[in-house]
Scaffold this motif. Structure first.
Motif, PDB file in Angstrom:
ATOM      1  N   LEU A 168       0.841  -1.198   0.000  1.00  0.00           N
ATOM      2  CA  LEU A 168       0.000   0.000   0.000  1.00  0.00           C
ATOM      3  C   LEU A 168       0.874   1.245   0.000  1.00  0.00           C
ATOM      4  O   LEU A 168       1.496   1.581   1.007  1.00  0.00           O
ATOM      5  N   PRO A 169       0.947   1.956  -1.133  1.00  0.00           N
ATOM      6  CA  PRO A 169       1.775   3.164  -1.204  1.00  0.00           C
ATOM      7  C   PRO A 169       1.174   4.289  -0.378  1.00  0.00           C
ATOM      8  O   PRO A 169      -0.045   4.484  -0.361  1.00  0.00           O
ATOM      9  N   VAL A 170       2.052   5.024   0.297  1.00  0.00           N
ATOM     10  CA  VAL A 170       1.591   6.075   1.201  1.00  0.00           C
ATOM     11  C   VAL A 170       2.414   7.337   1.002  1.00  0.00           C
ATOM     12  O   VAL A 170       3.512   7.313   0.433  1.00  0.00           O
ATOM     13  N   ASP A 171       1.879   8.470   1.493  1.00  0.00           N
ATOM     14  CA  ASP A 171       2.677   9.687   1.560  1.00  0.00           C
ATOM     15  C   ASP A 171       3.467   9.680   2.869  1.00  0.00           C
ATOM     16  O   ASP A 171       3.433   8.712   3.628  1.00  0.00           O
ATOM     17  N   ASP A 172       4.163  10.753   3.146  1.00  0.00           N
ATOM     18  CA  ASP A 172       5.034  10.763   4.326  1.00  0.00           C
ATOM     19  C   ASP A 172       4.288  10.879   5.637  1.00  0.00           C
ATOM     20  O   ASP A 172       4.890  10.749   6.714  1.00  0.00           O
ATOM     21  N   SER A 173       2.963  11.092   5.590  1.00  0.00           N
ATOM     22  CA  SER A 173       2.170  11.032   6.817  1.00  0.00           C
ATOM     23  C   SER A 173       1.534   9.657   6.974  1.00  0.00           C
ATOM     24  O   SER A 173       0.710   9.465   7.859  1.00  0.00           O
ATOM     25  N   LEU A 174       1.888   8.730   6.100  1.00  0.00           N
ATOM     26  CA  LEU A 174       1.433   7.337   6.085  1.00  0.00           C
ATOM     27  C   LEU A 174      -0.008   7.173   5.607  1.00  0.00           C
ATOM     28  O   LEU A 174      -0.620   6.112   5.805  1.00  0.00           O
ATOM     29  N   ARG A 175      -0.539   8.195   4.938  1.00  0.00           N
ATOM     30  CA  ARG A 175      -1.877   8.092   4.361  1.00  0.00           C
ATOM     31  C   ARG A 175      -1.779   7.469   2.982  1.00  0.00           C
ATOM     32  O   ARG A 175      -0.924   7.847   2.176  1.00  0.00           O
ATOM     33  N   VAL A 176      -2.647   6.484   2.716  1.00  0.00           N
ATOM     34  CA  VAL A 176      -2.608   5.758   1.450  1.00  0.00           C
ATOM     35  C   VAL A 176      -2.907   6.705   0.296  1.00  0.00           C
ATOM     36  O   VAL A 176      -3.847   7.514   0.350  1.00  0.00           O
ATOM     37  N   THR A 177      -2.101   6.605  -0.731  1.00  0.00           N
ATOM     38  CA  THR A 177      -2.221   7.472  -1.896  1.00  0.00           C
ATOM     39  C   THR A 177      -3.641   7.438  -2.461  1.00  0.00           C
ATOM     40  O   THR A 177      -4.219   6.363  -2.670  1.00  0.00           O
ATOM     41  N   GLY A 178      -4.210   8.604  -2.691  1.00  0.00           N
ATOM     42  CA  GLY A 178      -5.532   8.711  -3.292  1.00  0.00           C
ATOM     43  C   GLY A 178      -6.685   8.639  -2.322  1.00  0.00           C
ATOM     44  O   GLY A 178      -7.844   8.637  -2.742  1.00  0.00           O
ATOM     45  N   THR A 179      -6.403   8.560  -1.009  1.00  0.00           N
ATOM     46  CA  THR A 179      -7.476   8.526  -0.015  1.00  0.00           C
ATOM     47  C   THR A 179      -7.287   9.661   0.979  1.00  0.00           C
ATOM     48  O   THR A 179      -6.201  10.224   1.097  1.00  0.00           O
ATOM     49  N   ASP A 180      -8.348   9.968   1.719  1.00  0.00           N
ATOM     50  CA  ASP A 180      -8.231  10.971   2.777  1.00  0.00           C
ATOM     51  C   ASP A 180      -8.554  10.387   4.148  1.00  0.00           C
ATOM     52  O   ASP A 180      -8.661  11.119   5.128  1.00  0.00           O
ATOM     53  N   TRP A 181      -8.664   9.047   4.246  1.00  0.00           N
ATOM     54  CA  TRP A 181      -9.066   8.401   5.501  1.00  0.00           C
ATOM     55  C   TRP A 181      -8.297   7.118   5.805  1.00  0.00           C
ATOM     56  O   TRP A 181      -8.323   6.635   6.940  1.00  0.00           O
ATOM     57  N   LEU A 182      -7.630   6.540   4.806  1.00  0.00           N
ATOM     58  CA  LEU A 182      -6.983   5.243   4.966  1.00  0.00           C
ATOM     59  C   LEU A 182      -5.474   5.407   5.142  1.00  0.00           C
ATOM     60  O   LEU A 182      -4.823   6.091   4.337  1.00  0.00           O
ATOM     61  N   TYR A 183      -4.937   4.780   6.170  1.00  0.00           N
ATOM     62  CA  TYR A 183      -3.503   4.819   6.457  1.00  0.00           C
ATOM     63  C   TYR A 183      -2.949   3.393   6.389  1.00  0.00           C
ATOM     64  O   TYR A 183      -3.645   2.429   6.733  1.00  0.00           O
ATOM     65  N   ALA A 184      -1.699   3.273   5.953  1.00  0.00           N
ATOM     66  CA  ALA A 184      -1.003   1.985   5.947  1.00  0.00           C
ATOM     67  C   ALA A 184       0.315   2.185   6.681  1.00  0.00           C
ATOM     68  O   ALA A 184       1.170   2.966   6.239  1.00  0.00           O
ATOM     69  N   VAL A 185       0.466   1.494   7.800  1.00  0.00           N
ATOM     70  CA  VAL A 185       1.578   1.776   8.713  1.00  0.00           C
ATOM     71  C   VAL A 185       2.375   0.498   8.953  1.00  0.00           C
ATOM     72  O   VAL A 185       1.800  -0.559   9.212  1.00  0.00           O
ATOM     73  N   GLY A 186       3.703   0.604   8.871  1.00  0.00           N
ATOM     74  CA  GLY A 186       4.559  -0.548   9.097  1.00  0.00           C
ATOM     75  C   GLY A 186       4.897  -1.275   7.811  1.00  0.00           C
ATOM     76  O   GLY A 186       4.837  -0.715   6.706  1.00  0.00           O
ATOM     77  N   ASP A 187       5.243  -2.547   7.935  1.00  0.00           N
ATOM     78  CA  ASP A 187       5.738  -3.324   6.795  1.00  0.00           C
ATOM     79  C   ASP A 187       4.812  -3.273   5.588  1.00  0.00           C
ATOM     80  O   ASP A 187       5.263  -3.368   4.444  1.00  0.00           O
ATOM     81  N   VAL A 188       3.519  -3.143   5.843  1.00  0.00           N
ATOM     82  CA  VAL A 188       2.533  -3.257   4.775  1.00  0.00           C
ATOM     83  C   VAL A 188       2.700  -2.188   3.696  1.00  0.00           C
ATOM     84  O   VAL A 188       2.247  -2.349   2.563  1.00  0.00           O
TER      85      VAL A 188
END
Length: 475
Positions: free
Chosen positions: A293-313
């Motif tokens: 799950l690709p994320v920005d530097d705040s760990l928010r999943v690219t293209g969403t405003d509510w979903l975060y992916a944190v850690g190995d994932v």
């Protein structure tokens, strides 16, 4: 199957490993109601099948190796390790694979724990299917954080399923040492488990498809670890690919690409990790199941405003300490957005996981230890930096000689010649894991070499390697 009414929270966290726990800790500290969903043991992979049991296995191995280097003590530790005692201590570290203490911690922070299989069921919605078939629906007012981690990658090999191979889980939880163990792979899990089980009574053979061990570190790290493994009786075969595996009369039989036939009692595949996202409902929110799950530097999943992916994932840095670091960043970002506050995205700001790009530390707990932070020389050059590598042997450091006879190791710092800061540091040698944080501070803080000259290491410690590195750099 019975379904209850929907229950609303500010934040829902999928996965109660150390990463998910830290996300929940931060969101609860910010006053946000938080639910944690876990399908296995609260505490996750690190607590029961990775960091803690593996290091519990390795610590007696390393302590004995250190003692063997010390005259006056070496004669007292000539015998083999007490393998049952080492395994019993490992079991204590995993709380015998019971999570009561971790559950109490979750309760103590005021989060709600839901046991069962969690799946996304659309934006801001998670369903939890319990062991009894009951289904609860959780909705998140502000954020869902996916912290489901990874699982072992097994290759597509003829006969593999019938062999019942070890992965990292079996390697860290085994109840006895196999007489003969084949380890396939050359990375961290492979080298650490080869170190542990050879010392605990197995005859270990390591099969590496590539040119050497620890390929993501400086080449000398893998060379020194391979040399040490060979010295204690491990057979290390590089450039060796496995073509097939089978069980014959209870033994594992491996056939290599060269046609060699190798037998063992067990086989461990340490050949990589894949994201644990195949059945968490990613398709319900427009994402690909089983994907990173690709994320920005705040760990928010690219293209969403509510979903975060944190850690190995999210595949940024597959290390527990980096995942916990990301969890602190994500928790702060979720809390800020929930409060309507600005999320500060400047480099090294409170909502930016900058260390994932510039200052990731890692320790490999072999004998000798290998520790690194930042970029290797090759990585720095590939990134376009004009750099110089400075190497020093630990034999030039008085503290290393006191550490034990025959201390062997090497240090390297990669210096940016434009800015005169460190882009990376690598240490290999007994005890160097405790040195790496000083290097992490230097790399993360972009401390100028001229300033490092005034950070005086205590004498006589192995930290004096810093002085030798700086003297070599200055010429």
């Amino acid at each position: 199957m019975t379904e209850t009414e929907s229950i609303a929270y500010d934040v829902v966290v999928l996965g109660a490993g150390p990463v998910g726990e830290n996300v929940a800790d931060r969101t609860r500290a910010a006053g946000l109601s938080t639910a944690i969903v876990e399908s296995e043991l609260v505490g996750g992979e690190c607590s029961y099948w990775a960091c803690m049991p593996s290091k519990a296995l390795l610590r007696p191995v390393i302590a004995r190796a250190d003692a063997l280097r010390l005259p006056g003590l070496s004669q007292a530790v000539q015998g083999p390790l007490d393998t049952p005692a080492v395994l019993a201590r490992r079991d204590d570290f995993t709380a015998h694979w019971k999570d009561d203490g971790q559950v109490r911690w979750v309760e103590g922070i005021g989060a709600d724990l839901y046991r069962g299989h969690g799946r996304l069921a659309g934006p801001r919605t998670v369903t939890v299917t319990g062991a009894d078939g009951s289904v609860r629906t959780l909705t998140a007012r502000h954020a869902v954080a996916v912290s489901t981690g990874t699982r072992a990658l097994l290759p597509d090999l003829p006969g593999l399923a019938e062999v019942q191979p070890w992965t990292s889980r079996e390697a860290t939880s085994a109840k006895a040492a196999p007489g003969r163990l084949i380890v396939v792979g050359g990375g961290v899990v492979a080298t650490e488990m080869a170190t542990a089980w050879q010392a605990l009574g197995s005859q270990v053979t390591v099969l590496v498809r590539g040119k050497g061990l620890l390929p993501r570190m400086e080449p000398f790290a893998g060379e020194l670890v391979a040399e040490a493994l060979t010295d204690v009786g491990v057979e290390v075969r590089t450039g060796t690919s496995v073509e097939s595996v089978a069980r014959e009369n209870g033994a594992v039989v491996v056939v290599t690409a060269a046609g060699d036939r190798i037998e063992a009692d067990e086989i461990l595949f340490a050949t990589g990790r894949v994201p644990h996202t195949d059945d968490i409902g990613l398709d319900t929110v427009g994402l690909e199941p089983a994907s990173w799950l690709p994320v920005d530097d705040s760990l928010r999943v690219t293209g969403t405003d509510w979903l975060y992916a944190v850690g190995d994932v999210n595949h940024r840095a597959l290390l527990t300490h980096q995942g916990k670091y990301q969890a602190r960043i994500a928790g702060a970002a979720i809390a800020a957005r929930a409060a309507g506050d600005p999320v500060r995205a400047e480099p090294w700001g409170p909502h930016t996981a900058a260390a994932d790009h510039h200052a990731v530390p890692q320790v490999v707990f072999t004998d000798p230890e290998a520790a690194a932070v930042g970029l290797s020389l090759a990585e720095a050059e590939q990134a376009g930096y004009r750099v110089r590598a400075v190497d020093v042997e630990f034999s030039s450091v008085a503290g290393a000689s006191l550490y034990g006879d025959g201390y062997k190791g090497r240090a390297r710092m990669v210096v940016d010649l434009e800015d005169e800061v460190l882009r990376g540091v690598t240490f290999v040698g007994p005890g160097v894991g405790e040195l790496i944080h000083s290097a992490t501070v230097a790399v993360a803080g972009q401390v100028p070499v001229s300033r490092l000259w005034h950070a005086v290491p205590s004498y006589p410690t192995i930290s004096e390697v810093w002085l030798r590195l700086l003297e070599t750099y200055r010429g």
